[in-house]
Write an enzyme that holds these catalytic residues in place. Structure first.
Site, PDB file in Angstrom:
ATOM      1  N   ARG A 539      -6.832  37.884 -17.861  1.00 30.35           N
ATOM      2  CA  ARG A 539      -5.630  37.067 -17.759  1.00 30.35           C
ATOM      3  C   ARG A 539      -5.910  35.632 -18.163  1.00 30.35           C
ATOM      4  O   ARG A 539      -6.991  35.112 -17.898  1.00 30.35           O
ATOM      5  CB  ARG A 539      -5.151  36.939 -16.319  1.00 30.35           C
ATOM      6  N   SER A 602     -16.449  37.262 -13.912  1.00 30.70           N
ATOM      7  CA  SER A 602     -16.879  38.145 -12.817  1.00 30.70           C
ATOM      8  C   SER A 602     -18.159  38.914 -13.137  1.00 30.70           C
ATOM      9  O   SER A 602     -18.176  40.148 -13.146  1.00 30.70           O
ATOM     10  CB  SER A 602     -15.757  39.104 -12.475  1.00 30.70           C
ATOM     11  N   ASP A 656     -15.426  36.034  -9.377  1.00 24.10           N
ATOM     12  CA  ASP A 656     -14.129  36.469  -8.813  1.00 24.10           C
ATOM     13  C   ASP A 656     -14.132  36.511  -7.288  1.00 24.10           C
ATOM     14  O   ASP A 656     -13.121  36.232  -6.642  1.00 24.10           O
ATOM     15  CB  ASP A 656     -13.663  37.812  -9.404  1.00 24.10           C
TER      16      ASP A 656
HETATM   17  C1  BG6 Z   1      -8.063  40.473  -9.563  1.00 23.54           C
HETATM   18  C2  BG6 Z   1      -8.755  39.143  -9.646  1.00 23.54           C
HETATM   19  O1  BG6 Z   1      -6.930  40.375  -8.750  1.00 23.54           O
HETATM   20  O2  BG6 Z   1      -8.963  41.408  -9.025  1.00 23.54           O
HETATM   21  C3  BG6 Z   1      -9.965  39.295 -10.546  1.00 23.54           C
HETATM   22  O3  BG6 Z   1      -7.881  38.175 -10.148  1.00 23.54           O
HETATM   23  C4  BG6 Z   1     -10.869  40.342 -10.008  1.00 23.54           C
HETATM   24  O4  BG6 Z   1     -10.641  38.090 -10.620  1.00 23.54           O
HETATM   25  C5  BG6 Z   1     -10.109  41.611  -9.824  1.00 23.54           C
HETATM   26  O5  BG6 Z   1     -11.954  40.537 -10.866  1.00 23.54           O
HETATM   27  C6  BG6 Z   1     -10.961  42.669  -9.222  1.00 23.54           C
HETATM   28  O6  BG6 Z   1     -10.293  43.868  -9.180  1.00 23.54           O
HETATM   29  P1  BG6 Z   1     -10.296  44.919 -10.341  1.00 23.54           P
HETATM   30  O7  BG6 Z   1      -9.933  46.164  -9.670  1.00 23.54           O
HETATM   31  O8  BG6 Z   1      -9.276  44.469 -11.329  1.00 23.54           O
HETATM   32  O9  BG6 Z   1     -11.672  44.952 -10.906  1.00 23.54           O
HETATM   33  C1  GLC Z   2     -19.774  43.103 -10.611  1.00 22.95           C
HETATM   34  C2  GLC Z   2     -20.202  41.740 -11.035  1.00 22.95           C
HETATM   35  C3  GLC Z   2     -19.815  40.736  -9.986  1.00 22.95           C
HETATM   36  C4  GLC Z   2     -18.362  40.848  -9.674  1.00 22.95           C
HETATM   37  C5  GLC Z   2     -18.024  42.238  -9.271  1.00 22.95           C
HETATM   38  C6  GLC Z   2     -16.563  42.411  -8.976  1.00 22.95           C
HETATM   39  O1  GLC Z   2     -20.516  43.452  -9.513  1.00 22.95           O
HETATM   40  O2  GLC Z   2     -21.577  41.719 -11.235  1.00 22.95           O
HETATM   41  O3  GLC Z   2     -20.107  39.434 -10.438  1.00 22.95           O
HETATM   42  O4  GLC Z   2     -18.026  39.956  -8.650  1.00 22.95           O
HETATM   43  O5  GLC Z   2     -18.407  43.102 -10.297  1.00 22.95           O
HETATM   44  O6  GLC Z   2     -15.767  42.173 -10.074  1.00 22.95           O
END
Ligand code: BG6
Ligand code: GLC
Ligand code: BG6
Ligand code: GLC
Length: 917
Positions: A539, A602, A656
């Site tokens: 995003r 992340s 994240d």
């Molecule tokens: C989102 C966050 O809501 O959730 C992201 O904005 C995060 O930063 C993500 O990485 C994690 O959830 P998923 O299921 O999308 O990996």
């Molecule tokens: C993976 C990444 C970590 C992140 C997580 C959730 O473990 O290494 O940095 O926070 O995924 O997205």
């Protein structure tokens, strides 16, 4: 010569007169084909009523599902015990079925008496008696101390929800043991058997005698799909399409339905057919008002009907010169075997005389002829009625199969059918007349219903063995409380390890300082850009924070990152990101506005300040080249430069988990932990600076991105790893890495499920043993599908629908197993995640020297959000493993972009303060 002729004439005349007399007297019992077709139609309606969910409760013909789904296919084998209770004779049997070729069934049996005081006494005594007989049989046959599966043929109406259970709806025929109705006869008998310490049996199947008969006959003739009993009682079963059986879930294939047609008419549907004799008989029976159709047909009642007719005729002076004997006045003195003897082709008349004489009567020749005709009318009516109902079943079968002509076989058993000389012929003839479009073969079950019951038991025992195999696989995923405690403690040790300077370089839980030192205080304000890369969606966001009211407005756009970019070169990846930013700025009309930017990235980054982060290594689905070891902020800046269209002020790079914690902390200052249970799994928390040996200073706190996904990479949780986890690891982009993440996060749970399904299929326990291309495809079980499959609101059919949508052609049984597998995998994930969380909250509590800790965890991620059970299992586990911590889980509604903007706001303020200094 003339005299002989005269005699013959006289005899014929007399015979005609007698027959006419009886015909006139019993005209109501002679049913025309028109009437029979009418009865057939009525029975069709009754069947429909019994099958419908809403109409079943008030239906008199109960149409009971039997949970017998397939006729024998010849692959059945093994040694079984069988009980046959409810017909004229009670038998215990041993049945040996061997696979090589058909007809290889050996039976040894023993009859036991069923005295009235047993079948009409207290129920517990009945079951004890049955168990005693079984034990006696096993002892004489040398079968003690051998565990054997048992099939119980129990010839009474039972409501079944599975094969090995049956709640007696009501006694019929001669039985009336007290306290049995409405109880499960299988568990009653099991209890009674347990009292015999030297025998060990497992009741695997309860079958009605009609079902046993059908299966017995189907073993020899695969066309057999109907079973009929014409014995003490009467009843029929047939194979119905699952889609028509409302009471059982699923619409695949067929299931045998025990019609319990004996109760046809109990609601008054046959009042126009019933006669005064039927009413008198019913009145004197054990179950008045019940089994009215049976009482016009079956062996227990035919003799009595004849007796009632003879009595009435005698009273009217139409027989025996108006005389009655005391025996004739006694209930039950004429039995079906007498009726059969009287109707014998040649000796019939002589037999009649003998029987009547035995009854204390002095019959004339004319009386004998008349009595014989009474028998014929009554047994003919019985065959006619049976034919009408059977014709209804055959028609239903034909219509279900959408055939113009049906070829089928009806398996039959019962003393009436077997010993009555004319009965079978009459029945066959009428059936063929009523349903001319069915080619019906009638097959007498020579070996009773137990051979069939043994087949059903054989299938059940195969299913049971399969169940054991499935349970063995699922048990690999089950964690004991002790195991979870060990996981918690190991996690705790690894956290400490990562914080210490000496051990940090080798630590698998990296404990990365984030340079985020404070929580938002509500004074943050301004307009920020944010990027959110690494979860399910990429995003770009515009975040407007207004101070004071803690209100935040966000505008965002989701962009796709194609797989070839995720796994292409680093340059391509960052160019793509910048392209997306450009699109967003265009879209928002912001080109040229130099906004501060917070970059949620992340992945594990080694930070030396808030705006510097070197990617340690890719995780999850990313694998772009030339990025590991590089500073992601630099890479982003360079890509912006390469594009040379706009400039951006990159102020902060945040994980994240950190963004999520901040998002939630904006609303709840007690939020000092961030958790992601999504594509990946990770956690961050506020740590005392003095505990972080890698960063100078002892005052205050700093957020640590634990990168707990790497927990176990040193082998410390190998004991709970399964072969499936190993397979998933081997097939991943980063083998040997992120082992805890691979057991707990969305990207991998579906893969574990897939590996288990492949294994179960290989073992022949799923998908008919066929591993489809689809099942070989990586990543088909995304988190959203797992979540849907496990939803409690979903019926089995819907689960099957989802699997079909995924390209997996499953039966309902398959769907049950798949759902169980998903449940076991996600449960383990939630528990493991809970154990990790317990380690951190306990650490925080101890570090602060608190008796009780109250803390909030900000959570995000599709697994946590979409899965119906993950969140509560996680929370329960934390409660159990960290009983002195009150942990509130707060779902981040706004994603981590808001948090990243807040961090950027704080960082920007600090930057400016530094500049001013
Ligand atoms: C989102 C966050 O809501 O959730 C992201 O904005 C995060 O930063 C993500 O990485 C994690 O959830 P998923 O299921 O999308 O990996
Ligand atoms: C993976 C990444 C970590 C992140 C997580 C959730 O473990 O290494 O940095 O926070 O995924 O997205
Ligand atoms: C036997 C079957 O052959 O027939 C029994 O094995 C069944 O299961 C019986 O109940 C029905 O006939 P009857 O005449 O004994 O009631
Ligand atoms: C009675 C029972 C039924 C059985 C039949 C034949 O009708 O209710 O279950 O099949 O007798 O034995």
């Amino acid at each position: 010569m003339f005299a002989v002729h005269l005699m013959a004439f006289y005899f014929t005349k007399m015979k005609e007169d007698q027959i006419k007399k009886v015909d006139r007297f019993l005209y109501h019992m002679r049913l025309s084909d028109e009437t029979l077709l009418d009865i057939m139609t009525r029975f069709q309606a009754e069947m429909q009523k019994g099958l419908g969910k809403d109409t079943n409760p008030t239906a008199s013909v109960k149409m009971l599902p039997t949970f017998v789904r397939a006729i024998p296919d010849g692959s059945e084998n093994g040694e079984f015990l069988s009980l046959d209770l409810g017909g004229s004779k009670f038998r215990v049997l041993k049945v040996q079925v061997s696979e090589e070729g058909k007809q290889n069934v050996q039976m040894e049996s023993q009859f036991y008496p069923t005295p009235n005081e047993i079948i009409r006494g207290p129920g517990s005594e009945l079951f004890e008696y049955v168990a005693d007989c079984l034990a006696d049989f096993m002892r004489t046959k040398g079968l003690t101390h051998k565990k054997l599966p048992l099939g119980l043929t129990f010839s009474f109406p039972c409501a079944q929800t599975k094969l090995e259970e049956g709640v007696l709806l009501s006694w019929t025929k001669k039985f009336k043991a007290r306290g049995v109705q409405d109880t499960d006869v299988v568990s009653r008998l099991t209890q009674a058997i347990k009292k015999h310490k030297d025998i060990d049996v497992d009741i695997l199947a309860l079958v009605n005698d009609t079902v046993g008969t059908m299966m017995t006959c189907a073993y020899d003739d695969p066309y057999c799909e109907v079973g009929v009993i014409l014995g003490t009682g009467t009843n029929a079963c047939y194979m119905e399409d699952m889609s028509n059986i409302d009471l059982v879930e699923g619409d695949e294939g067929r299931m045998c339905i025990n019609t319990e047609w004996g109760a046809f008419g109990d609601d008054g549907a046959l009042e126009d057919i019933r006669t005064e004799f039927d009413r008198d008989l019913d009145f004197g029976s054990l179950n008045p008002g019940k089994q009215l159709f049976e009482k016009m047909i079956s062996g227990l009642y035919l003799g009595e009907l004849v007796r009632l007719v003879l009595l009435k005729m005698a009273k009217a002076g139409l027989l025996f010169g108006g005389k009655k004997s005391s025996t004739l006045l006694t209930k039950g003195k004429i039995e079906t075997r007498h009726v059969a003897l009287m109707e014998k082709y040649k000796e019939g008349l002589a037999n009649t005389r003998e029987i009547l004489t035995d009854l204390g009567l002095e019959p004339s020749e004319a009386d004998c002829i008349a009595v014989q005709h009474v028998c014929t009318i009554i047994s003919f009516r019985s065959a006619n009625l049976c034919a009408a109902a059977l014709a209804a079943i055959l028609t239903r079968l034909r219509e279900n199969k959408k055939l113009a002509r049906l070829r089928t076989t009806v398996g039959v058993d019962g003393t009436l059918y077997k010993i009555h000389p004319q009965y079978p012929k009459r029945l066959h003839k009428v059936v063929r007349r009523l349903v001319p479009n069915c080619d019906v073969r009638f097959l007498l079950s020579e070996s009773g219903s137990t051979k069939g019951a043994a087949m059903v038991t054989a299938v059940a025992s195969r299913v049971q063995a399969q169940r054991k195999q499935i349970d063995r696989v699922l048990s690999l995923l089950r964690l004991t409380p002790e195991q979870l405690v060990r996981v918690r403690d190991k996690m705790r040790a690894e956290l400490e390890y990562g914080l210490k300077k000496d051990t940090h370089p080798q630590a698998t839980v990296k404990m990365l300082p984030t340079y985020v030192c404070g929580m938002p205080d509500g004074t943050e304000k301004g307009k920020f850009l944010a990027l959110d890369l690494g979860g399910t969606n990429f995003r770009v966001l515009l975040v407007k924070i207004r101070s004071g009211r803690r209100s935040v407005r966000m505008y965002n756009k989701i962009f796709a990152i194609p797989l070839e970019i995720m796994q292409g070169t680093g340059e391509e990846l960052f160019d793509h990101i910048v392209q997306c930013i450009a699109d967003f700025l265009d879209y928002m009309g912001l080109k040229g506005a130099q906004l501060p930017l917070g970059f949620t990235f992340s992945f594990p980054c080694r930070q030396t300040s808030i705006d510097k982060g070197a990617l340690i290594e890719w995780t999850k689905g990313f694998k772009a080249t030339d990025c590991e070891g590089e500073d992601v902020v630099d890479m982003l800046r360079e890509a912006i430069k390469r594009r040379n269209e706009f400039d951006l002020d990159i102020v902060a790079v945040v994980n994240d988990t950190v963004g999520t914690m901040m998002t939630c902390a904006h609303e709840d200052p007690n939020c000092e932990i961030g958790l992601i249970a999504g594509t990946g799994s990770n956690m961050c928390y506020m740590e005392e600076l003095r505990n972080i040996e890698l960063v100078e200073g002892d005052q205050g706190k700093m957020c640590i991105n634990t990168e707990w996904g790497g927990f176990g990479d040193n082998g410390c949780i190998d004991d709970i790893q399964t072969q499936y986890d190993k397979e998933v690891d081997e097939g991943s982009l980063n083998p040997g890495k992120q082992r805890y993440e691979k057991m707990t996060s969305g990207m991998y749970l579906g893969e574990i499920v897939r590996q288990i399904l492949i294994d179960l299929t290989k073992q022949g326990l799923l998908f008919r043993g066929q591993i489809s291309e689809r099942l070989r495809t990586r990543g088909i079980f995304e988190t959203k599908f797992l979540s849907q499959i496990e939803s409690d609101r979903l019926a089995l059919l819907q689960v099957r629908g989802i699997l079909q949508q995924l390209g997996l052609d499953s039966t309902c049984e398959d769907s049950i197993v798949v759902k169980e597998v998903c449940g076991a995998v996600s449960r383990r994930a939630a528990q493991l995640c809970g154990a990790g969380m317990a380690a951190i909250v306990e650490k925080r509590r101890e570090d602060q020297g608190l008796e009780r800790l109250t803390i909030t965890v900000g959570v995000d991620g599709t697994l946590y959000k979409l899965h119906p059970h993950f969140s509560w299992i996680l929370q329960e586990t934390v409660k159990e493993l960290a009983p002195r911590c009150d942990v509130t889980f707060m779902l981040s509604e706004d994603g981590s972009g808001k948090g990243a903007a807040l961090i950027t706001a704080v960082a920007k303020r600090l930057q400016q303060a530094q500049k001013e200094n």
